[in-house]
Scaffold this active site. Structure first.
Site, PDB file in Angstrom:
ATOM      1  N   HIS B  11       0.696  -1.052  -0.121  1.00  0.00           N
ATOM      2  CA  HIS B  11       0.045  -0.122  -0.054  1.00  0.00           C
ATOM      3  C   HIS B  11       0.841   1.270  -0.205  1.00  0.00           C
ATOM      4  O   HIS B  11       0.736   2.372  -0.735  1.00  0.00           O
ATOM      5  CB  HIS B  11      -0.999   0.029   1.166  1.00  0.00           C
ATOM      6  CG  HIS B  11      -1.792   1.274   1.107  1.00  0.00           C
ATOM      7  ND1 HIS B  11      -1.682   2.427   1.540  1.00  0.00           N
ATOM      8  CD2 HIS B  11      -3.064   1.215   0.699  1.00  0.00           C
ATOM      9  CE1 HIS B  11      -2.650   3.144   1.314  1.00  0.00           C
ATOM     10  NE2 HIS B  11      -3.408   2.546   0.691  1.00  0.00           N
ATOM     11  N   GLU B  47       7.568   5.622  -2.762  1.00  0.00           N
ATOM     12  CA  GLU B  47       8.159   5.020  -4.044  1.00  0.00           C
ATOM     13  C   GLU B  47       9.028   3.820  -4.086  1.00  0.00           C
ATOM     14  O   GLU B  47       9.340   3.748  -3.141  1.00  0.00           O
ATOM     15  CB  GLU B  47       9.214   6.466  -4.716  1.00  0.00           C
ATOM     16  CG  GLU B  47       8.662   7.560  -4.868  1.00  0.00           C
ATOM     17  CD  GLU B  47       7.406   7.674  -5.856  1.00  0.00           C
ATOM     18  OE1 GLU B  47       7.468   6.919  -6.900  1.00  0.00           O
ATOM     19  OE2 GLU B  47       6.627   8.491  -5.664  1.00  0.00           O
ATOM     20  N   LEU B  72      -3.285  -7.680   3.781  1.00  0.00           N
ATOM     21  CA  LEU B  72      -3.650  -8.716   4.520  1.00  0.00           C
ATOM     22  C   LEU B  72      -5.299  -9.156   3.832  1.00  0.00           C
ATOM     23  O   LEU B  72      -5.560 -10.002   3.711  1.00  0.00           O
ATOM     24  CB  LEU B  72      -3.750  -8.175   5.803  1.00  0.00           C
ATOM     25  CG  LEU B  72      -2.420  -8.399   6.524  1.00  0.00           C
ATOM     26  CD1 LEU B  72      -2.487  -7.969   8.071  1.00  0.00           C
ATOM     27  CD2 LEU B  72      -2.043  -9.917   6.655  1.00  0.00           C
ATOM     28  N   GLY B  75      -9.385  -5.680  -0.425  1.00  0.00           N
ATOM     29  CA  GLY B  75     -10.509  -4.718  -0.590  1.00  0.00           C
ATOM     30  C   GLY B  75     -10.254  -4.057  -2.101  1.00  0.00           C
ATOM     31  O   GLY B  75      -9.971  -4.792  -2.954  1.00  0.00           O
ATOM     32  N   HIS B  77      -8.221  -1.831  -3.225  1.00  0.00           N
ATOM     33  CA  HIS B  77      -7.070  -1.864  -3.740  1.00  0.00           C
ATOM     34  C   HIS B  77      -6.528  -3.070  -4.366  1.00  0.00           C
ATOM     35  O   HIS B  77      -6.083  -2.994  -5.452  1.00  0.00           O
ATOM     36  CB  HIS B  77      -5.957  -1.672  -2.563  1.00  0.00           C
ATOM     37  CG  HIS B  77      -6.411  -0.252  -1.978  1.00  0.00           C
ATOM     38  ND1 HIS B  77      -6.574   0.920  -2.550  1.00  0.00           N
ATOM     39  CD2 HIS B  77      -6.185   0.246  -0.585  1.00  0.00           C
ATOM     40  CE1 HIS B  77      -6.772   1.974  -1.602  1.00  0.00           C
ATOM     41  NE2 HIS B  77      -6.407   1.366  -0.628  1.00  0.00           N
TER      42      HIS B  77
END
Lengths: 124, 124
Positions: B11, B47, B72, B75, B77
């Site tokens: 993320h 980055e 984990l 969703g 993303h």
């Protein structure tokens, strides 16, 4: 006798599908420790939140709570938000012992399992 | 001969400390597969991002890429953003094979290791 609870504290997300592995983690942990109450609590977007969850556990007689941050990385949520929430909970529930573990992602066993998974993913 | 790479897609967060377990995961995986280029890429806040990382790997001759979502929960993303990004990458690099694995949190071995960690946290 002290009554113990384990709270698996996770971020939360909009998609309901997101919750599945956390529910499995809760169920697997509960099965191996039937004498401890194992519950989830979320930082945002999902229920229950940490504070009502603690209040509800304390209402059932729980006096000893361990919070495990089910996060991979330790950023502001784990290093800043969670300690602040726990400080507040300790003021609200002065007779309850509340401990906070390190994030699951920092555990060498979890890292080893993720490494195994990455290698298997490449070769599948 | 095909040249393979593994991208650990995470993320990203504001706090630099957040990155540590992902870097350890990269290093542990790289050590066990010295013949494969293992790199990190982030969705946001850190980055490198996924697209420049893929472009840079392809520029070094990589023709086969596996992306492992180091998340984990699955969703938006993982279920929406990542597939869209990968579709776009396949258009940009039509000769490169890009596969996407399931999120690490869905792996039974990772769940088992997290369960062990939660139980140890309670009893420590």
């Amino acid at each position: 006798m002290e009554k113990r609870a384990l709270i698996l504290f996770a971020h939360g997300a909009r998609a309901d599908s997101w919750k599945a592995p956390f529910e499995r983690l809760r169920d697997l942990t509960q099965r191996r420790m039937p004498e401890v109450r194992v519950t989830l609590a979320f930082l945002e977007l999902m229920e229950p939140r940490l504070q009502p969850q603690v209040t509800s556990l304390v209402a059932t007689g729980v006096t000893d709570i361990t919070v495990v941050p089910v996060f991979l990385g330790q950023g502001a949520h784990v290093l800043r938000d969670l300690p602040l929430m726990v400080d507040e909970l300790r003021v609200i529930h002065p007779k309850v012992a509340i401990r906070v573990a390190g994030a699951v992602g920092e555990d060498p066993g979890v890292l080893k399992a993720m490494t195994d998974y990455c290698i298997a993913a490449l070769n599948s």
